[in-house]
Design an enzyme around this catalytic site. Structure first.
Site, PDB file in Angstrom:
ATOM      1  N   GLU A   1      63.575  23.382  28.050  1.00 21.55           N
ATOM      2  CA  GLU A   1      62.313  24.013  28.468  1.00 21.55           C
ATOM      3  C   GLU A   1      62.441  25.531  28.522  1.00 21.55           C
ATOM      4  O   GLU A   1      61.563  26.201  29.056  1.00 21.55           O
ATOM      5  CB  GLU A   1      61.875  23.477  29.839  1.00 21.55           C
ATOM      6  CG  GLU A   1      61.707  21.968  29.896  1.00 21.55           C
ATOM      7  CD  GLU A   1      60.635  21.454  28.943  1.00 21.55           C
ATOM      8  OE1 GLU A   1      59.526  21.996  28.958  1.00 21.55           O
ATOM      9  OE2 GLU A   1      60.937  20.504  28.188  1.00 21.55           O
TER      10      GLU A   1
ATOM     11  N   ASP B   1      51.367  43.837   0.264  1.00 20.74           N
ATOM     12  CA  ASP B   1      51.452  42.551   0.976  1.00 20.74           C
ATOM     13  C   ASP B   1      50.250  42.371   1.895  1.00 20.74           C
ATOM     14  O   ASP B   1      49.904  43.269   2.635  1.00 20.74           O
ATOM     15  CB  ASP B   1      52.694  42.504   1.881  1.00 20.74           C
ATOM     16  CG  ASP B   1      53.987  42.622   1.103  1.00 20.74           C
ATOM     17  OD1 ASP B   1      53.926  42.746  -0.135  1.00 20.74           O
ATOM     18  OD2 ASP B   1      55.045  42.588   1.734  1.00 20.74           O
TER      19      ASP B   1
ATOM     20  N   ARG C   1      63.901  41.657   4.710  1.00 22.00           N
ATOM     21  CA  ARG C   1      63.293  42.113   3.461  1.00 22.00           C
ATOM     22  C   ARG C   1      62.706  43.510   3.581  1.00 22.00           C
ATOM     23  O   ARG C   1      62.359  44.118   2.573  1.00 22.00           O
ATOM     24  CB  ARG C   1      62.253  41.107   2.955  1.00 22.00           C
ATOM     25  CG  ARG C   1      61.009  41.002   3.789  1.00 22.00           C
ATOM     26  CD  ARG C   1      60.072  39.934   3.244  1.00 22.00           C
ATOM     27  NE  ARG C   1      59.356  40.343   2.041  1.00 22.00           N
ATOM     28  CZ  ARG C   1      58.315  41.184   2.017  1.00 22.00           C
ATOM     29  NH1 ARG C   1      57.888  41.724   3.139  1.00 22.00           N
ATOM     30  NH2 ARG C   1      57.730  41.485   0.887  1.00 22.00           N
TER      31      ARG C   1
HETATM   32  C1  JEW Z   1      59.809  27.707  20.911  1.00 17.97           C
HETATM   33  C2  JEW Z   1      61.991  28.379  21.726  1.00 17.97           C
HETATM   34  C3  JEW Z   1      63.002  26.678  23.380  1.00 17.97           C
HETATM   35  C4  JEW Z   1      58.228  29.206  19.603  1.00 17.97           C
HETATM   36  C5  JEW Z   1      57.017  28.965  19.027  1.00 17.97           C
HETATM   37  N1  JEW Z   1      60.860  27.223  25.940  1.00 17.97           N
HETATM   38  C6  JEW Z   1      60.082  26.432  25.703  1.00 17.97           C
HETATM   39  C7  JEW Z   1      59.117  25.443  25.432  1.00 17.97           C
HETATM   40  C8  JEW Z   1      59.271  24.429  24.473  1.00 17.97           C
HETATM   41  C9  JEW Z   1      58.218  23.587  24.266  1.00 17.97           C
HETATM   42  C10 JEW Z   1      57.048  23.701  24.988  1.00 17.97           C
HETATM   43  C11 JEW Z   1      56.918  24.700  25.949  1.00 17.97           C
HETATM   44  C12 JEW Z   1      57.951  25.580  26.171  1.00 17.97           C
HETATM   45  C13 JEW Z   1      60.499  24.157  23.625  1.00 17.97           C
HETATM   46  N2  JEW Z   1      61.300  25.293  23.305  1.00 17.97           N
HETATM   47  C14 JEW Z   1      60.995  26.308  22.439  1.00 17.97           C
HETATM   48  C15 JEW Z   1      59.870  26.521  21.654  1.00 17.97           C
HETATM   49  C16 JEW Z   1      60.868  28.610  20.951  1.00 17.97           C
HETATM   50  C17 JEW Z   1      62.040  27.207  22.484  1.00 17.97           C
HETATM   51  C18 JEW Z   1      62.512  25.511  23.864  1.00 17.97           C
HETATM   52  C19 JEW Z   1      58.608  28.000  20.139  1.00 17.97           C
HETATM   53  N3  JEW Z   1      56.668  27.706  19.191  1.00 17.97           N
HETATM   54  N4  JEW Z   1      57.644  27.118  19.867  1.00 17.97           N
HETATM   55  N5  JEW Z   1      56.216  29.839  18.379  1.00 17.97           N
END
Ligand code: JEW
Length: 274
Positions: A120, A177, A162
């Site tokens: 989390e 771009d 890049r």
């Molecule tokens: C993302 C890193 C690490 C980035 C984008 N933290 C958290 C979390 C997670 C799921 C739901 C809510 C909070 C799972 N999670 C990540 C999710 C990046 C982590 C754990 C991430 N979407 N998801 N743009």
């Protein structure tokens, strides 16, 4: 530029050995170092997570291993000069949107340290602690939920690499771009074609073979406008009316867009019979 990644899945970062980023590394333009967070645990099970204070589902990454890992990575570089200080990049769904503008900003820094989380997320105190010493970027690559930050690190690294001087060959050099600030009045790019002129009975649009550069430019812009109106109505809505010529306005009106009082365009209401 130097990049460090601290992760519990070092093998997830294997794509950094390939293609554009891999070649930049081989040429010495990028110094990439991937570290296993579990190297900074001290118990038999190499524990990196624990239950959340306050209750709730899932597990939270413990601050101890992150603190030791980040301290070790930071100590491995000379950042006495404030301009050589690393930036800490933490992918999270609650971060600021990753845009081309942010890619340009990150590409201007000499050293990026990525902290992709799992579970989390990371105990908040880690981010607070390093924000007192470094610039911390909490970044979201989009409004969808990943299982962890490693895929986001790959995305951000490619977009940044890049932009580094000498990383792109001439053939693939920066054109106008889409999303590059100021590009083509912020329109999406239109379709592209190459040889042969006919493939499976599908012809390349004749205008592209005409050699008539004015007509080609106009056709491409029409296609870009159509695509933008269909796929990214938000971009049309915030388009500077001064960036649209009379022909552009006619194309948008033909697609059902309405001109508003301030000259901007408004999305036609959905499902309204006329
Ligand atoms: C993302 C890193 C690490 C980035 C984008 N933290 C958290 C979390 C997670 C799921 C739901 C809510 C909070 C799972 N999670 C990540 C999710 C990046 C982590 C754990 C991430 N979407 N998801 N743009």
């Amino acid at each position: 530029m130097r990049l460090d990644v601290v992760t519990i899945f070092p093998e997830y970062l294997e794509p950094l050995n390939v293609s554009l980023v891999g070649k930049a590394r081989a040429r010495g333009q990028l110094d990439v170092r991937v570290h296993d967070l579990r190297a900074w645990t001290h118990d038999r099970h190499h524990t990196v997570d624990d239950t959340p204070y306050g209750g709730g589902p899932g597990m939270v990454m413990k601050p101890g291993p992150w603190g030791e890992a980040l301290d070790a990575v930071l100590a491995s570089g000379t950042h006495d000069l404030p301009e050589a200080r690393p930036a800490l990049v933490v992918p999270t769904p609650s971060g600021r949107p990753f845009t081309q503008g942010l890619a340009v900003e990150l590409a201007g820094r000499p050293w990026l340290v990525f902290a992709p989380a799992r579970y989390e997320g990371i105990d908040r105190r880690v981010i607070e602690e390093y924000a007192e010493r470094l610039t911390v970027y909490e970044v979201s690559i989009g409004d969808y939920v990943l299982a962890g930050g490693e895929a986001a690190v790959l995305v951000i690294t490619e977009a940044v690499a890049r932009l580094l001087p000498g990383v792109l060959g001439n053939a693939e050099s920066h054109r106008d771009d889409s999303f590059a600030p100021g590009a083509m009045a912020d329109l999406l790019e239109g379709p592209v074609y190459t040889k042969p002129p006919e493939w499976r009975s599908r012809a390349v649009p004749e205008v592209l073979l005409s050699g008539h550069h004015g007509r080609i430019a106009r056709w491409r812009r029409d296609e870009a406008l159509r695509r933008t109106g269909r796929n990214r109505p938000d971009l049309v809505e915030r388009c500077d009316p001064g960036a649209l010529d009379a022909h552009d306005r006619a194309v948008l009106e033909e697609l059902g867009w309405r001109r508003l009082a301030d000259g901007r365009f408004g999305r036609p209401p959905d499902d309204v019979e006329e």
